[in-house]
Design a protein around this motif. Structure first.
Motif, PDB file in Angstrom:
ATOM      1  N   LEU A 118     -26.288  77.804 -11.327  1.00 21.00           N
ATOM      2  CA  LEU A 118     -25.805  77.032 -10.353  1.00 21.00           C
ATOM      3  C   LEU A 118     -24.654  76.260 -10.950  1.00 21.00           C
ATOM      4  CD1 LEU A 118     -28.579  76.548  -7.893  1.00 21.00           C
ATOM      5  CD2 LEU A 118     -26.482  78.314  -7.582  1.00 21.00           C
ATOM      6  N   GLN A 119     -24.852  75.558 -11.974  1.00 17.66           N
ATOM      7  CA  GLN A 119     -23.868  74.591 -12.486  1.00 17.66           C
ATOM      8  C   GLN A 119     -22.701  75.726 -13.147  1.00 17.66           C
ATOM      9  OE1 GLN A 119     -26.186  72.602 -15.965  1.00 17.66           O
ATOM     10  NE2 GLN A 119     -26.487  71.004 -14.412  1.00 17.66           N
ATOM     11  N   GLY A 120     -23.122  76.698 -13.760  1.00 17.87           N
ATOM     12  CA  GLY A 120     -22.043  77.661 -14.061  1.00 17.87           C
ATOM     13  C   GLY A 120     -21.185  78.093 -12.988  1.00 17.87           C
ATOM     14  N   ALA A 121     -22.009  78.374 -11.946  1.00 16.96           N
ATOM     15  CA  ALA A 121     -20.972  78.779 -10.798  1.00 16.96           C
ATOM     16  C   ALA A 121     -20.052  77.649 -10.276  1.00 16.96           C
ATOM     17  CB  ALA A 121     -21.869  79.043  -9.682  1.00 16.96           C
ATOM     18  N   ILE A 122     -20.690  76.365 -10.229  1.00 14.64           N
ATOM     19  CA  ILE A 122     -19.871  75.202  -9.687  1.00 14.64           C
ATOM     20  C   ILE A 122     -18.719  75.042 -10.591  1.00 14.64           C
ATOM     21  CG2 ILE A 122     -19.916  72.865  -9.482  1.00 14.64           C
ATOM     22  CD1 ILE A 122     -22.818  72.928  -8.485  1.00 14.64           C
ATOM     23  N   ILE A 123     -18.841  74.958 -12.059  1.00 16.68           N
ATOM     24  CA  ILE A 123     -17.860  74.887 -12.874  1.00 16.68           C
ATOM     25  C   ILE A 123     -16.745  76.008 -12.774  1.00 16.68           C
ATOM     26  CG2 ILE A 123     -17.040  74.982 -15.284  1.00 16.68           C
ATOM     27  CD1 ILE A 123     -19.780  73.526 -15.909  1.00 16.68           C
ATOM     28  N   VAL A 155     -13.983  73.946 -18.823  1.00 16.33           N
ATOM     29  CA  VAL A 155     -14.077  75.143 -19.955  1.00 16.33           C
ATOM     30  C   VAL A 155     -15.210  74.836 -20.829  1.00 16.33           C
ATOM     31  CG1 VAL A 155     -13.192  76.480 -21.651  1.00 16.33           C
ATOM     32  CG2 VAL A 155     -12.000  76.347 -19.646  1.00 16.33           C
ATOM     33  N   ALA A 156     -15.183  73.603 -21.430  1.00 16.36           N
ATOM     34  CA  ALA A 156     -15.983  73.007 -22.571  1.00 16.36           C
ATOM     35  C   ALA A 156     -17.390  73.031 -21.968  1.00 16.36           C
ATOM     36  CB  ALA A 156     -15.738  71.718 -23.224  1.00 16.36           C
ATOM     37  N   ALA A 157     -17.482  72.553 -20.676  1.00 19.00           N
ATOM     38  CA  ALA A 157     -18.869  72.518 -20.063  1.00 19.00           C
ATOM     39  C   ALA A 157     -19.502  73.821 -19.885  1.00 19.00           C
ATOM     40  CB  ALA A 157     -18.867  71.565 -18.798  1.00 19.00           C
ATOM     41  N   PHE A 158     -18.565  74.748 -19.523  1.00 19.23           N
ATOM     42  CA  PHE A 158     -18.718  76.005 -19.429  1.00 19.23           C
ATOM     43  C   PHE A 158     -19.672  76.736 -20.550  1.00 19.23           C
ATOM     44  CE2 PHE A 158     -18.472  80.750 -18.458  1.00 19.23           C
ATOM     45  CZ  PHE A 158     -19.296  80.738 -17.104  1.00 19.23           C
ATOM     46  N   VAL A 159     -18.780  76.402 -21.561  1.00 19.74           N
ATOM     47  CA  VAL A 159     -19.148  77.033 -22.876  1.00 19.74           C
ATOM     48  C   VAL A 159     -20.433  76.787 -23.237  1.00 19.74           C
ATOM     49  CG1 VAL A 159     -18.758  77.141 -25.237  1.00 19.74           C
ATOM     50  CG2 VAL A 159     -16.966  77.496 -23.578  1.00 19.74           C
ATOM     51  N   VAL A 160     -20.748  75.237 -22.995  1.00 21.01           N
ATOM     52  CA  VAL A 160     -22.116  74.800 -23.473  1.00 21.01           C
ATOM     53  C   VAL A 160     -23.293  75.355 -22.759  1.00 21.01           C
ATOM     54  CG1 VAL A 160     -23.529  72.704 -23.231  1.00 21.01           C
ATOM     55  CG2 VAL A 160     -21.104  72.314 -24.112  1.00 21.01           C
ATOM     56  N   ILE A 161     -22.941  75.691 -21.162  1.00 19.86           N
ATOM     57  CA  ILE A 161     -23.889  76.312 -20.396  1.00 19.86           C
ATOM     58  C   ILE A 161     -24.278  77.647 -20.729  1.00 19.86           C
ATOM     59  CG2 ILE A 161     -24.215  77.338 -18.101  1.00 19.86           C
ATOM     60  CD1 ILE A 161     -23.037  74.671 -16.993  1.00 19.86           C
ATOM     61  N   VAL A 162     -23.103  78.306 -21.374  1.00 17.46           N
ATOM     62  CA  VAL A 162     -23.313  79.583 -21.920  1.00 17.46           C
ATOM     63  C   VAL A 162     -24.268  79.548 -23.058  1.00 17.46           C
ATOM     64  CG1 VAL A 162     -22.411  81.685 -23.048  1.00 17.46           C
ATOM     65  CG2 VAL A 162     -21.413  80.694 -20.826  1.00 17.46           C
ATOM     66  N   ASP A 208     -33.324  74.640 -15.674  1.00 14.46           N
ATOM     67  CA  ASP A 208     -33.852  75.842 -15.843  1.00 14.46           C
ATOM     68  C   ASP A 208     -32.767  76.911 -15.433  1.00 14.46           C
ATOM     69  OD1 ASP A 208     -33.495  75.090 -13.355  1.00 14.46           O
ATOM     70  OD2 ASP A 208     -35.679  74.900 -12.739  1.00 14.46           O
ATOM     71  N   GLY A 209     -33.288  78.135 -15.246  1.00  9.61           N
ATOM     72  CA  GLY A 209     -32.318  79.288 -14.589  1.00  9.61           C
ATOM     73  C   GLY A 209     -31.913  78.917 -13.657  1.00  9.61           C
ATOM     74  N   PRO A 210     -32.119  78.617 -12.616  1.00  7.64           N
ATOM     75  CA  PRO A 210     -31.347  78.396 -11.299  1.00  7.64           C
ATOM     76  C   PRO A 210     -30.314  77.284 -11.723  1.00  7.64           C
ATOM     77  CG  PRO A 210     -33.468  78.569 -10.597  1.00  7.64           C
ATOM     78  CD  PRO A 210     -33.550  78.449 -12.213  1.00  7.64           C
ATOM     79  N   THR A 211     -30.944  76.289 -12.486  1.00 10.01           N
ATOM     80  CA  THR A 211     -29.928  75.016 -12.822  1.00 10.01           C
ATOM     81  C   THR A 211     -28.462  75.550 -13.449  1.00 10.01           C
ATOM     82  OG1 THR A 211     -31.664  73.619 -12.731  1.00 10.01           O
ATOM     83  CG2 THR A 211     -29.730  72.732 -13.883  1.00 10.01           C
ATOM     84  N   LEU A 212     -28.986  76.416 -14.481  1.00 11.87           N
ATOM     85  CA  LEU A 212     -27.707  76.617 -15.381  1.00 11.87           C
ATOM     86  C   LEU A 212     -26.943  77.663 -14.636  1.00 11.87           C
ATOM     87  CD1 LEU A 212     -29.851  76.960 -18.485  1.00 11.87           C
ATOM     88  CD2 LEU A 212     -28.069  75.662 -18.258  1.00 11.87           C
TER      89      LEU A 212
END
Lengths: 510, 510
Positions: free
Chosen positions: A82-87, A52-59, A76-80
């Motif tokens: 896809l990272q959000g999706a993976i989390i 959850v913390a990692a997701f908040v940072v991504i947002v 960049d856009g795709p990284t963030l």
């Protein structure tokens, strides 16, 4: 002697990965110091909080568009996205992993190394506690995936590949039931995965020989300007693609998929089907779009052929399956083919539609495996299709939910599956890849048959003696299932917000 | 000024049955009567609203009326756009009238099945919602969504509540339709990508395609509609589905659902791909002609009442096909009128056949014989329905069949002459069926069946009376309907670029 200059690192941008690696390390530490009774709940809460913390940072970081760590990591856009999706998908899978209401001690065994069938094994089976190392392992895997989609040079990508693969090999071996199958799956996955990694590494070496660098930006320039022999380049692209397509479960590198999906503990199968797919395609997208886009004319026909082969193999072999987990495995292979169609659009639309597809498919597939964990008898999950006969009569609610999931896989409108397919096919057609779309449509017809067969089994067949009951899910599984089903419905009915999000995120930095 | 034409008729007509379906589905299973009553009242309310809309429609006004448009997926320019022309309007009214009658006729259909009774009526209402949506949509994407979703309730109606061989029939129905739908999906994506990235029907009307593209897109849509209608050689699913479905659902299946095919050709194939329509017209006429003769011959040989009626429908769809592809206003108006009249006549035929089958417990013609002596009124209704179905002058289908043949004759005499042979065959299969079931000596086995001693109940009389009345009314005075249809057909023919041949007048010698 001059001091080595350390490259500056934007810690805020890489914070999600740092958090998760940190959480995983803390988890390992807890494993050593906490009493056994407190471990499970602590580990689960720690892992979930970390995600959850990692997701908040991504947002918070969602507008970041930089290269950092000396150009090794691209945020960049795709990284963030896809990272959000993976989390998010990893979070759902962790909920399944953490559920212990279905089976005493959870779906995992305490000590996988004990010989199957020995006295120690029987004692272990009756003892209720399962391993709690699975939580840090899963978090390591997820953190590795985050790095994998962010990697901006081939070596970082390789390291990330290993970081997320090794925990997965282990997790595959930890099934409480059908342990031989589980161990076989893990060994197979490990050996084939090792080969794939070797291919990947060899490809990196060849590309380095061609470009003189492993950074994507430099490779991109070299592809356009270098006077080196292109044999190195094409050989390198081919070998790197093999490594990535192996993880993505594309034919002809798919043979591990059914065995591993079947043998692995079902929550881990869900994790692999959703998150590994996102990670593998994220990396593939970056490699093809950022590093090798200058050679697109050369690799598109080959990858197109692979996409067609993948769709055909997945669809045709799915027809003959009699085990629900294997059926879902072949369906996952076919879906890798559809994703490749989106990738090969090689356009902004292709990128955004592939990302949409990954998220839509991920939610649905985890929900599907969540239902698989529920249908069980005294011997654990009843995965043989004949056992599902008449399930609709026994438990209409879960049969209805699973029917909805299958309709989503089949791409019936008002489900996310339809929107996702429409997006990738639309992007591909727009880029002039009509032949891929035609094969996509034909294989969709073929694939509808196995899905429909399961629906017929559940609803139109009479329940047999051996039709298992559906367990009432515990809170965690119920939550994962509900998230998956609601996402499938919402993304099918009102996909506009996510489509906008993917469209806005669809630009790599180089 | 807010007039009655600003009232959002179409979205309410589409949404209301769906809400009703949800309400009915969640009524307690133990109270089937309650569910039936709620479903009936709900469908009657929908019918009332549809009638109000009929009177609010301005026959001489704009081509499309009651237009509503709401944002849905801006990224693709897909919108919830509803609008009806005269063709869609009459179909909507047909649906709204048929559904309450079908619900009333199906009062006891689900009682004997082991499945939930409320769900049966909920499925009927859900089907109504999707059927209305498919005719009311003015956005290609929205149309496609309804086109596909329509399959789901019908699939369960056949599969869960049908008779002999229902599973086989349901799966066959679903797969055939899905295959057609996926062809259309490819064409829809193509239309979107090449037609300016919009789904709005009006905008697409002005899109330009190359000759080749246009023909492929036409084919994609046409195959889907030809399977749906069904035209020879895509018809083999209909006798199975019609034979296995409960009589009420079969009436909706053949009476309305299949009209989506012919409606789709009129609304999408012809105006959007005019050049291709003209190019393909000879082939379409050919398969329509084959369908008329072939299906009529098969109908003569049928021993199963429901399958027989299904085959007669395939023959009738041949007439509709001819009317559409003759490209004259007369034939086109005839074809649309045929769609309405066929819905009424075949609907009545299916319902009354359903009454026979429910009493006898068998659909085989050979199990009847002389039934008129036991149930004279019901036999009379069967006779009337049969006569209407063979287009006896004085019944509504005569008007439409005559218009189709007349309009075709002015441009293509051969086709009209061959099609006329179909009328003779129609007389053969209808009269022979009526004779073998209700006339002649009483089958002794029939007299021992309890059910056959009861003639029509009040409920059944209420079901057939409005249909008989409408068939007679439209047989003598079709003007209100043709007035609505005519301008829409004229506009469609203009889109195709065809004008009616001028009447040939011989110059008088002076």
């Amino acid at each position: 002697m001059q001091d080595l200059q350390l490259p500056p690192i934007d810690y805020g941008a890489v914070a999600p990965m740092l958090i998760l690696f940190g959480v995983a390390c803390v988890g390992v530490f807890f494993e050593a110091v906490l009493p056994r009774s407190a471990r499970r709940s602590t580990q689960l809460v720690l892992a979930l909080l970390g995600l959850v913390a990692a997701f908040v940072v991504i947002v918070v970081e969602s507008d970041t568009r930089i290269l950092t760590a000396g150009g090794a990591v691209a945020i960049d856009g795709p990284t963030l996205f896809l990272q959000g999706a993976i989390i998010l998908l990893g979070l759902m899978a962790l909920l399944l992993v953490g559920d212990r209401s279905l089976e005493a001690g959870g779906a995992f065994v305490a000590q996988a190394a004990i010989t199957v069938g020995s006295d120690a094994d029987r004692r272990q089976a009756s003892r209720s506690q399962g391993a709690t190392e699975i939580y840090p392992l899963a978090v390591f895997a997820i953190a590795g995936m985050l790095l994998f989609v962010a990697a901006n040079d081939l070596l970082t990508m390789f390291v990330a590949l290993e970081v997320f693969s090794l925990p997965l090999y282990l997790l595959c071996a930890l099934a409480r039931r059908r342990r031989l199958l589980s161990q076989e799956a893990a060994l197979k996955y490990f050996l084939l995965g090792a080969y794939a990694s070797a291919f990947f590494l060899f490809g990196v070496a060849l590309v380095y020989g061609f470009a003189g660098s492993v950074q994507f930006g430099s490779i991109h320039d070299a592809v356009r300007e270098s006077t080196q022999s292109t044999v190195l380049l094409y050989g390198g692209i081919a070998l790197i693609a093999i490594g990535l397509l192996f993880k993505a479960a594309a034919a002809p590198f798919h043979v591990w998929t059914p065995d591993v999906y079947q043998g692995a503990p079902t929550p881990i199968t869900g994790l692999m089907a959703a998150c590994t797919k996102v990670a593998a395609f994220g990396a593939l997208l970056r490699v093809l779009y950022v590093a090798f886009d200058g050679a697109a004319w050369d690799y598109t026909p080959v990858l197109g052929a692979i996409a067609v082969l993948t769709m055909l193999v997945g669809a045709v072999l799915a027809v003959t399956q009699t085990d629900i987990k294997r059926l879902l495995a072949y369906s996952s292979i076919a879906n890798a083919g559809y994703l490749l169609v989106g990738v090969l659009a090689l356009s902004k639309d292709g990128l955004s539609s592939t990302m949409f597809y990954l998220v839509a498919y991920g939610f649905t597939v985890i929900a599907a495996f969540a239902v698989v964990t529920l249908v069980r008898d005294a011997d654990g999950e009843a995965t043989h299709l004949s056992r599902w006969a008449g399930l609709g009569r026994r438990s209409p609610l879960f049969a209805g939910v699973f029917t909805f999931i299958l309709l989503a896989f089949a791409g019936i409108p008002l489900t996310s599956g339809f929107i996702a397919k429409f997006a990738v096919f639309g992007a591909a057609l727009d880029s002039g890849e009509a032949w891929l779309v035609i094969f996509g449509v034909i294989t969709s017809m073929l694939l509808a048959f196995p899905y429909l067969r399961v629906v017929v089994m559940m609803w139109l067949s009479e329940p047999g003696e051996s039709t298992p009951t559906v367990s009432i899910p515990g809170g965690l599984t119920a939550a994962a299932l509900m998230i998956g089903v609601v996402a499938t419905l919402v993304l099918g009915v009102a996909p506009a917000p996510l489509l906008d999000l993917t469209a806005n995120a669809a630009e790599f930095v180089r | 000024m807010v007039g009655v034409s600003d009232f959002p008729f179409l979205s309410i007509l589409t949404g209301a049955p769906l809400v009703g379906a949800l309400v009915v589905a969640f009524l307690p299973r133990a109270k089937p009567e309650l569910a039936k009553r709620v479903a009936l009242i709900w469908s009657v309310a929908v019918a009332v609203l549809a009638v109000v809309m009929w009177f609010a429609y301005d026959a001489g006004g704009d081509r499309f009326q009651f237009r509503e448009s709401y944002t849905w997926i801006p990224a693709w320019d897909a919108r919830f756009t509803f609008a009806v022309d005269g063709i869609a309007l009459v179909m909507l009214l047909l649906i709204a009238v048929l559904v309450p009658l079908v619900i009333l006729a199906s009062w006891h259909d689900a009682d004997t099945s082991k499945r939930s009774v409320p769900v049966y009526f909920a499925l009927l209402l859900a089907l109504e919602s999707t059927m209305i949506g498919v005719f009311a949509a003015a956005d290609v994407f929205l149309f496609y969504v309804f086109f596909e979703v329509m399959l789901v309730p019908m699939y369960f109606l056949i599969g869960s509540y049908g008779g002999h061989q229902r599973q086989y029939a349901a799966v066959k129905f679903f797969l055939y339709s899905l295959v057609g739908g996926l062809f259309m999906l490819a064409a829809v994506i193509g239309l979107w990508a090449l037609g300016g990235k919009t789904f709005d029907w009006q905008d697409l009307l002005s899109a330009d395609f190359t000759t080749n593209t246009e023909r492929w897109l036409f084919l994609g849509f046409f195959v889907a509609f030809a399977i749906k209608a069904p035209f020879f050689p895509f018809h083999t699913w209909l006798p199975d589905a019609g034979g296995a479905a409960p009589a009420g659902s079969a009436a909706l299946l053949v009476g309305v659902l299949d009209k989506v095919g012919t409606f789709g050709i009129l609304r999408y194939c012809l105006p959007l791909f005019p050049e291709a329509s003209r190019w393909f017209a000879p082939y379409a006429l050919a398969i329509a002609l084959i369908g008329i003769i072939y299906a009529a011959l098969l109908a003569v040989g049928q021993n199963d009442l429901k399958r027989l009626v299904s085959y007669t429908s395939i023959a009738h769809f041949g007439f509709i096909g001819i009317g559409i592809f003759a490209f004259t206003t007369q034939a086109g108006t005839g074809a649309v009128l045929y769609m309405v009249n066929h819905g009424l006549a075949t609907g009545l035929l299916f319902l009354v056949v359903g009454m026979f089958v429910a009493r006898r417990g068998s659909a085989l013609v050979s199990d009847f014989g002389g039934a008129g002596k036991l149930v004279p009124l019901m036999a009379g209704v069967l006779f009337f329905a049969g006569l209407a179905s063979l287009a006896l002058p004085g019944t509504a289908p005569f008007v439409s069949e005559f218009l189709v043949l007349l309009g075709t004759f002015t441009v293509n005499k051969t086709v009209a002459v061959i099609a006329t042979a179909g009328i003779i065959l129609a007389a053969a299969y209808v009269l022979w069926m009526v004779q073998r079931t209700t006339q002649g000596t009483l089958n002794p086995a029939l007299a021992t069946v309890d059910g056959m001693r009861r003639d029509m109940t009040i409920r059944e009389k209420v079901v057939v009376a409005p249909l008989i009345l409408l068939l007679l009314l439209l047989g003598f005075y079709p003007k209100p309907v043709t007035d609505v249809i005519n301008p829409a057909v004229q506009a469609t023919m203009q889109d195709v670029g065809k004008t009616d041949p001028a009447p040939a007048v011989q110059e008088a010698s002076r």
